[in-house]
Scaffold this motif. Structure first.
Motif, PDB file in Angstrom:
ATOM      1  N   PRO A  56       6.485  28.630  17.521  1.00 57.49           N
ATOM      2  CA  PRO A  56       7.283  30.078  17.274  1.00 57.49           C
ATOM      3  C   PRO A  56       8.523  30.011  18.155  1.00 57.49           C
ATOM      4  N   ALA A  57       8.771  29.248  19.120  1.00 59.75           N
ATOM      5  CA  ALA A  57       9.920  29.219  20.046  1.00 59.75           C
ATOM      6  C   ALA A  57      10.941  28.447  19.433  1.00 59.75           C
ATOM      7  N   THR A  58      10.690  27.742  18.460  1.00 60.35           N
ATOM      8  CA  THR A  58      11.954  26.887  17.890  1.00 60.35           C
ATOM      9  C   THR A  58      13.347  27.428  17.905  1.00 60.35           C
ATOM     10  N   ILE A  59      14.040  27.026  18.298  1.00 62.33           N
ATOM     11  CA  ILE A  59      15.527  27.516  18.424  1.00 62.33           C
ATOM     12  C   ILE A  59      16.210  28.257  17.103  1.00 62.33           C
ATOM     13  N   VAL A  60      16.024  27.429  15.968  1.00 61.69           N
ATOM     14  CA  VAL A  60      16.488  27.801  14.784  1.00 61.69           C
ATOM     15  C   VAL A  60      15.964  29.293  14.137  1.00 61.69           C
ATOM     16  N   LEU A  61      14.640  29.475  14.634  1.00 68.98           N
ATOM     17  CA  LEU A  61      13.781  30.704  14.280  1.00 68.98           C
ATOM     18  C   LEU A  61      14.456  31.856  15.181  1.00 68.98           C
ATOM     19  N   HIS A  62      15.014  31.756  16.191  1.00 67.63           N
ATOM     20  CA  HIS A  62      15.767  32.698  16.961  1.00 67.63           C
ATOM     21  C   HIS A  62      17.408  32.924  16.925  1.00 67.63           C
ATOM     22  N   TYR A  63      18.055  31.905  16.946  1.00 66.58           N
ATOM     23  CA  TYR A  63      19.369  32.062  17.035  1.00 66.58           C
ATOM     24  C   TYR A  63      20.158  31.509  15.549  1.00 66.58           C
ATOM     25  N   GLY A  64      19.408  31.002  14.763  1.00 66.37           N
ATOM     26  CA  GLY A  64      19.914  30.479  13.593  1.00 66.37           C
ATOM     27  C   GLY A  64      20.807  29.404  13.503  1.00 66.37           C
ATOM     28  N   GLN A  65      20.544  28.475  14.474  1.00 67.54           N
ATOM     29  CA  GLN A  65      21.349  27.110  14.553  1.00 67.54           C
ATOM     30  C   GLN A  65      20.865  26.387  13.298  1.00 67.54           C
ATOM     31  N   SER A  66      21.619  26.372  12.382  1.00 66.55           N
ATOM     32  CA  SER A  66      21.226  25.794  11.096  1.00 66.55           C
ATOM     33  C   SER A  66      22.363  25.893  10.181  1.00 66.55           C
ATOM     34  N   ILE A  67      22.350  24.761   9.113  1.00 65.79           N
ATOM     35  CA  ILE A  67      23.253  24.790   8.122  1.00 65.79           C
ATOM     36  C   ILE A  67      22.735  24.116   6.752  1.00 65.79           C
ATOM     37  N   PHE A  68      23.263  24.492   5.848  1.00 65.75           N
ATOM     38  CA  PHE A  68      22.687  23.814   4.497  1.00 65.75           C
ATOM     39  C   PHE A  68      23.886  23.391   3.404  1.00 65.75           C
ATOM     40  N   ASP A  69      23.506  22.874   2.396  1.00 62.61           N
ATOM     41  CA  ASP A  69      24.489  22.926   1.417  1.00 62.61           C
ATOM     42  C   ASP A  69      23.677  22.720   0.205  1.00 62.61           C
ATOM     43  N   GLY A  70      24.208  22.848  -1.129  1.00 65.21           N
ATOM     44  CA  GLY A  70      23.752  22.699  -2.387  1.00 65.21           C
ATOM     45  C   GLY A  70      24.697  21.794  -3.205  1.00 65.21           C
ATOM     46  N   LEU A  71      23.718  20.911  -4.038  1.00 69.13           N
ATOM     47  CA  LEU A  71      24.519  20.148  -4.989  1.00 69.13           C
ATOM     48  C   LEU A  71      23.435  20.014  -6.125  1.00 69.13           C
ATOM     49  N   LYS A  72      23.920  19.338  -7.271  1.00 70.78           N
ATOM     50  CA  LYS A  72      23.329  19.394  -8.281  1.00 70.78           C
ATOM     51  C   LYS A  72      23.261  17.951  -8.993  1.00 70.78           C
ATOM     52  N   ALA A  73      21.861  17.622  -9.616  1.00 73.61           N
ATOM     53  CA  ALA A  73      21.999  16.251 -10.482  1.00 73.61           C
ATOM     54  C   ALA A  73      21.526  16.924 -11.674  1.00 73.61           C
ATOM     55  N   PHE A  74      22.384  15.805 -12.750  1.00 69.08           N
ATOM     56  CA  PHE A  74      22.330  16.303 -14.243  1.00 69.08           C
ATOM     57  C   PHE A  74      21.887  14.966 -14.928  1.00 69.08           C
ATOM     58  N   ARG A  75      21.043  15.389 -16.087  1.00 69.05           N
ATOM     59  CA  ARG A  75      20.629  14.382 -16.868  1.00 69.05           C
ATOM     60  C   ARG A  75      21.769  14.141 -18.173  1.00 69.05           C
ATOM     61  N   THR A  76      22.083  12.943 -18.328  1.00 67.66           N
ATOM     62  CA  THR A  76      23.401  12.738 -19.290  1.00 67.66           C
ATOM     63  C   THR A  76      22.724  12.624 -20.603  1.00 67.66           C
ATOM     64  N   PRO A  77      23.555  12.562 -21.750  1.00 66.29           N
ATOM     65  CA  PRO A  77      22.864  12.166 -23.238  1.00 66.29           C
ATOM     66  C   PRO A  77      22.196  10.796 -23.083  1.00 66.29           C
ATOM     67  N   SER A  78      22.551  10.080 -22.353  1.00 60.10           N
ATOM     68  CA  SER A  78      22.088   8.478 -22.246  1.00 60.10           C
ATOM     69  C   SER A  78      20.889   8.328 -21.389  1.00 60.10           C
ATOM     70  N   ASP A  79      20.611   9.392 -20.944  1.00 57.39           N
ATOM     71  CA  ASP A  79      19.027   9.710 -19.908  1.00 57.39           C
ATOM     72  C   ASP A  79      19.395   8.956 -18.689  1.00 57.39           C
ATOM     73  N   ASP A  80      21.047   8.863 -18.323  1.00 56.44           N
ATOM     74  CA  ASP A  80      21.307   8.596 -16.713  1.00 56.44           C
ATOM     75  C   ASP A  80      20.907  10.090 -16.058  1.00 56.44           C
ATOM     76  N   VAL A  81      20.892   9.802 -14.637  1.00 59.95           N
ATOM     77  CA  VAL A  81      20.832  10.929 -13.815  1.00 59.95           C
ATOM     78  C   VAL A  81      22.000  10.740 -12.904  1.00 59.95           C
ATOM     79  N   VAL A  82      22.824  11.801 -12.899  1.00 59.25           N
ATOM     80  CA  VAL A  82      24.009  11.806 -12.110  1.00 59.25           C
ATOM     81  C   VAL A  82      24.048  12.972 -10.993  1.00 59.25           C
ATOM     82  N   LEU A  83      24.846  12.567  -9.894  1.00 59.13           N
ATOM     83  CA  LEU A  83      25.156  13.583  -8.776  1.00 59.13           C
ATOM     84  C   LEU A  83      26.324  14.162  -9.135  1.00 59.13           C
ATOM     85  N   PHE A  84      26.683  15.448  -8.884  1.00 58.40           N
ATOM     86  CA  PHE A  84      28.140  15.920  -8.780  1.00 58.40           C
ATOM     87  C   PHE A  84      28.749  15.928  -7.587  1.00 58.40           C
TER      88      PHE A  84
END
Ligand code: COI
Length: 356
Positions: A56-84
């Protein structure tokens, strides 16, 4: 660094693509890595998706020292999976890390581990073109201590979610309330970092806007309450007098990967693009003169979100008769065709997860 892989013994049932919303369902596995000053980033591992415990004392829970990102993977018509554009996302994650005093990740190693994770859960990448696999890398401060200072230890984790449209409206024009009381960020603050504090700062305004029938808010700058910044959690673009206009990266808004992709596409078509400060009064004037023809938001989650109305101080500014405009449609079609592997990728944005 070796990547340990522990496969799930209880794979979860998949949800039909038509029933996917945004971020409710998670794949079978997640990637984890830990940091201590003595060993640096270590113990990269893929494990079954599931809870992990924190004191419960973990820093992120109190002071919000945290980051994130968001990216996507897609399925192509030839059934390859690619990241953008995964490299650009990981670079931005490290830029956010620097702002939050978090030690950087090795971008090449992290990309390799990410590809391995997507390969393992490749069946989770939806087959319907408008759906994708949303990938959420997150970095949290893990010291169990209440002093306000950067943590010594950190955890990096990546979870993945098969997703449909971000807004229930899908690719339909949305109504936006111009927010003139609350602010999201100020120059010199955290606005350019992808950190939870910015999203927490947005909640009350978004809730109040929603209660009045708007999908999101348009943020104005925190000082003059005049200059346009972002729309909800997206960057914003205007078509004014046959020019694509978007606010500059001046420290208070996010350097959106979709924003950059739209600018690059527009340049390649010979469209004039201006990254400049633009006031809400300039928007009113352009609308009054019949020069404001289109407005849209850009972000990884929604890709392109057309705007049909900006509501400011009691007045509704109606955009393009509430219809999706031709520039918005052209940009959406071109960008998603590259992402879905339907058209060639002249910019080198697509990275396959296949083993090279
Ligand atoms: C994005 O569109 O990339 C976003 O930032 C939205 C996300 C927080 C769900």
């Amino acid at each position: 660094m070796p990547l340990q892989i522990c496969r799930t013994s209880a794979p979860k049932p998949h949800i039909p693509d038509a029933e996917l919303g945004f971020g409710h369902v998670f794949t079978d596995h997640m990637l984890l890595m830990d940091y201590t000053p003595e060993t640096g980033w270590h113990q990269a591992r893929i494990e079954p998706y599931g809870p992990f415990s924190l004191e419960p004392a973990t820093i992120v829970l109190h002071y919000g020292q945290s980051i994130f990102d968001g990216l996507k993977a897609f399925r192509t018509p030839s059934d390859d999976v690619v990241l953008f554009r995964p490299q650009r996302h990981l670079k931005r994650l490290n830029t956010s890390a620097a702002r939050l005093c978090i030690p950087p990740l090795d971008e090449t190693l992290t990309l390799g581990a990410l590809q391995e994770l997507v390969r393992l859960d490749t069946d989770w990448v939806p087959r319907t073109p408008s759906c994708s696999l949303y990938i959420r890398p997150t970095l949290i401060a893990t010291d169990p201590t209440l002093g306000v200072h950067p943590s010594r230890t950190y955890r990096f984790f990546v979870i993945m979610s098969p997703v449909g449209a971000y807004y229930p409206e899908g690719f339909k024009p949305v109504k936006i309330l111009v927010e003139d009381r609350y602010v999201r960020a100020v120059s010199g603050g955290l606005g350019a970092a992808k950190t939870p504090a910015n999203y927490a700062a947005s909640l009350l305004a978004a809730e109040e806007a929603r209660a009045q029938g708007f999908t999101q808010v348009l943020w104005l700058d925190g000082i003059a309450h005049r200059y346009i910044e972002e729309v909800g959690s997206m960057n914003i673009f205007f078509v004014i007098d046959d020019e694509l206009v978007t606010p500059p990266l001046d420290g208070s808004i996010l350097d959106g990967v979709t924003r950059d992709s739209v600018i690059t596409l527009a340049h390649s078509w010979g469209i004039r693009v201006a990254e400049r400060r633009i006031g809400i009064d300039d928007i009113l004037a352009a609308h009054g003169a019949g020069k404001l023809t289109e407005v849209f938001g850009t972000g990884t989650a929604a890709v392109i979100s057309p705007v049909c109305e900006l509501f400011y101080k009691g007045h509704a500014i109606i955009i393009n008769d509430r219809k999706v405009g031709p520039w918005t449609q052209r940009i959406y079609d071109a960008l998603t065709a590259i992402q879905w592997g339907i058209s060639p990728d002249p910019f080198g944005w697509i990275v396959s997860v296949k083993q090279s």
